[in-house]
Design a protein around this motif. Sequence first.
Motif, PDB file in Angstrom:
ATOM      1  N   VAL A 131       0.809  -1.152   0.103  1.00 38.82           N
ATOM      2  CA  VAL A 131      -0.265   0.053   0.022  1.00 38.82           C
ATOM      3  C   VAL A 131       0.869   1.264  -0.116  1.00 38.82           C
ATOM      4  O   VAL A 131       0.541   2.027  -0.866  1.00 38.82           O
ATOM      5  CB  VAL A 131      -0.984   0.189   1.313  1.00 38.82           C
ATOM      6  N   MET A 132       1.968   1.168   0.811  1.00 40.49           N
ATOM      7  CA  MET A 132       2.942   2.307   0.855  1.00 40.49           C
ATOM      8  C   MET A 132       4.160   1.663   1.595  1.00 40.49           C
ATOM      9  O   MET A 132       4.379   0.837   2.098  1.00 40.49           O
ATOM     10  CB  MET A 132       2.198   3.567   1.575  1.00 40.49           C
ATOM     11  N   ASN A 133       4.983   2.673   1.371  1.00 43.78           N
ATOM     12  CA  ASN A 133       6.510   2.122   2.044  1.00 43.78           C
ATOM     13  C   ASN A 133       6.456   2.144   3.614  1.00 43.78           C
ATOM     14  O   ASN A 133       7.427   1.567   4.225  1.00 43.78           O
ATOM     15  CB  ASN A 133       7.603   3.158   1.498  1.00 43.78           C
ATOM     16  N   ASP A 134       5.562   2.921   4.098  1.00 45.86           N
ATOM     17  CA  ASP A 134       5.426   3.082   5.564  1.00 45.86           C
ATOM     18  C   ASP A 134       4.798   2.068   6.336  1.00 45.86           C
ATOM     19  O   ASP A 134       4.121   1.202   5.493  1.00 45.86           O
ATOM     20  CB  ASP A 134       4.720   4.497   5.988  1.00 45.86           C
ATOM     21  N   TYR A 135       5.112   1.733   7.580  1.00 49.72           N
ATOM     22  CA  TYR A 135       4.171   0.659   8.350  1.00 49.72           C
ATOM     23  C   TYR A 135       2.706   1.129   8.147  1.00 49.72           C
ATOM     24  O   TYR A 135       2.559   2.105   8.710  1.00 49.72           O
ATOM     25  CB  TYR A 135       4.698   0.876   9.695  1.00 49.72           C
ATOM     26  N   ILE A 136       2.130   0.431   8.078  1.00 53.63           N
ATOM     27  CA  ILE A 136       0.496   0.275   8.139  1.00 53.63           C
ATOM     28  C   ILE A 136      -0.051  -0.582   9.261  1.00 53.63           C
ATOM     29  O   ILE A 136      -0.055  -1.985   8.938  1.00 53.63           O
ATOM     30  CB  ILE A 136      -0.088   0.283   6.882  1.00 53.63           C
ATOM     31  N   HIS A 137      -0.646   0.006  10.365  1.00 54.73           N
ATOM     32  CA  HIS A 137      -1.193  -0.691  11.615  1.00 54.73           C
ATOM     33  C   HIS A 137      -2.506  -1.214  11.147  1.00 54.73           C
ATOM     34  O   HIS A 137      -2.941  -2.438  11.404  1.00 54.73           O
ATOM     35  CB  HIS A 137      -1.253   0.103  12.482  1.00 54.73           C
ATOM     36  N   ASP A 157      -0.389   8.033  -7.071  1.00 60.10           N
ATOM     37  CA  ASP A 157      -0.290   9.267  -6.609  1.00 60.10           C
ATOM     38  C   ASP A 157      -0.916   9.789  -5.275  1.00 60.10           C
ATOM     39  O   ASP A 157      -0.099  10.483  -4.135  1.00 60.10           O
ATOM     40  CB  ASP A 157      -0.629  10.399  -7.207  1.00 60.10           C
ATOM     41  N   TYR A 158      -1.859   9.461  -4.895  1.00 61.01           N
ATOM     42  CA  TYR A 158      -2.832   9.426  -3.468  1.00 61.01           C
ATOM     43  C   TYR A 158      -2.181   8.692  -2.448  1.00 61.01           C
ATOM     44  O   TYR A 158      -1.640   9.586  -1.394  1.00 61.01           O
ATOM     45  CB  TYR A 158      -4.263   8.853  -3.585  1.00 61.01           C
ATOM     46  N   PHE A 159      -1.648   7.319  -2.695  1.00 65.45           N
ATOM     47  CA  PHE A 159      -0.892   7.092  -1.538  1.00 65.45           C
ATOM     48  C   PHE A 159       0.581   7.457  -1.285  1.00 65.45           C
ATOM     49  O   PHE A 159       1.091   7.619  -0.293  1.00 65.45           O
ATOM     50  CB  PHE A 159      -0.754   5.495  -1.720  1.00 65.45           C
ATOM     51  N   ARG A 160       1.089   7.997  -2.433  1.00 61.79           N
ATOM     52  CA  ARG A 160       2.472   8.742  -2.280  1.00 61.79           C
ATOM     53  C   ARG A 160       2.283  10.036  -1.433  1.00 61.79           C
ATOM     54  O   ARG A 160       3.145  10.195  -0.684  1.00 61.79           O
ATOM     55  CB  ARG A 160       3.077   9.068  -3.609  1.00 61.79           C
ATOM     56  N   ARG A 161       1.248  10.798  -1.535  1.00 60.16           N
ATOM     57  CA  ARG A 161       1.032  11.902  -0.972  1.00 60.16           C
ATOM     58  C   ARG A 161       0.736  11.571   0.448  1.00 60.16           C
ATOM     59  O   ARG A 161       1.346  12.656   1.386  1.00 60.16           O
ATOM     60  CB  ARG A 161      -0.267  12.875  -1.295  1.00 60.16           C
ATOM     61  N   GLN A 162       0.080  10.474   0.978  1.00 61.79           N
ATOM     62  CA  GLN A 162      -0.203  10.147   2.271  1.00 61.79           C
ATOM     63  C   GLN A 162       1.427   9.904   3.107  1.00 61.79           C
ATOM     64  O   GLN A 162       1.557  10.172   4.177  1.00 61.79           O
ATOM     65  CB  GLN A 162      -0.791   9.043   2.414  1.00 61.79           C
ATOM     66  N   GLU A 163       2.240   9.189   2.200  1.00 61.46           N
ATOM     67  CA  GLU A 163       3.584   8.723   2.788  1.00 61.46           C
ATOM     68  C   GLU A 163       4.242  10.063   3.230  1.00 61.46           C
ATOM     69  O   GLU A 163       4.692   9.983   4.143  1.00 61.46           O
ATOM     70  CB  GLU A 163       4.370   7.970   1.733  1.00 61.46           C
ATOM     71  N   ARG A 164       4.206  11.118   2.048  1.00 58.20           N
ATOM     72  CA  ARG A 164       4.844  12.439   2.478  1.00 58.20           C
ATOM     73  C   ARG A 164       4.213  13.216   3.596  1.00 58.20           C
ATOM     74  O   ARG A 164       4.990  13.812   4.305  1.00 58.20           O
ATOM     75  CB  ARG A 164       4.797  13.257   1.295  1.00 58.20           C
TER      76      ARG A 164
END
Length: 120
Positions: A38-44, A77-84
């Motif tokens: 989903v994204m590079n960040d950890y998702i709980h 793009d939406y999920f990239r913005r969430q990471e930023r």
Amino acid sequence: MKYRKGQFVKVKVTGIQPYGAFVETTDHVEGLIHISEVMNDYIHNLNVFLSVGQIVKAKILDVASDGKLNLTLKENDYFRRQERKKEKKSVLDEINTEQSIGFESLRERLPDWMAKAERY
């Protein structure tokens, strides 16, 4: 429709489990978006980002021998913005550990910290 690795497709979320989201294309081909895709960040909690019925644009990572799709949202793009958004640090991260910390120094720094926190 013939699907191939690297292709972008619109899919509808049909179910969410702790490990990922089940999806389906418009021509009823099933797939999975693993939570790590989903994204590079950890998702709980995947429910924070996806919901049943939601339509998302995903990239095909692989097509299994049975035709099921393995997908990623990391190039959406939406999920990239969430990471930023998550990259922003807390003002507490800016405290230099070598500085003396006591009630007086905290009182002096508090207005600056409050101003920085309001900007986030």
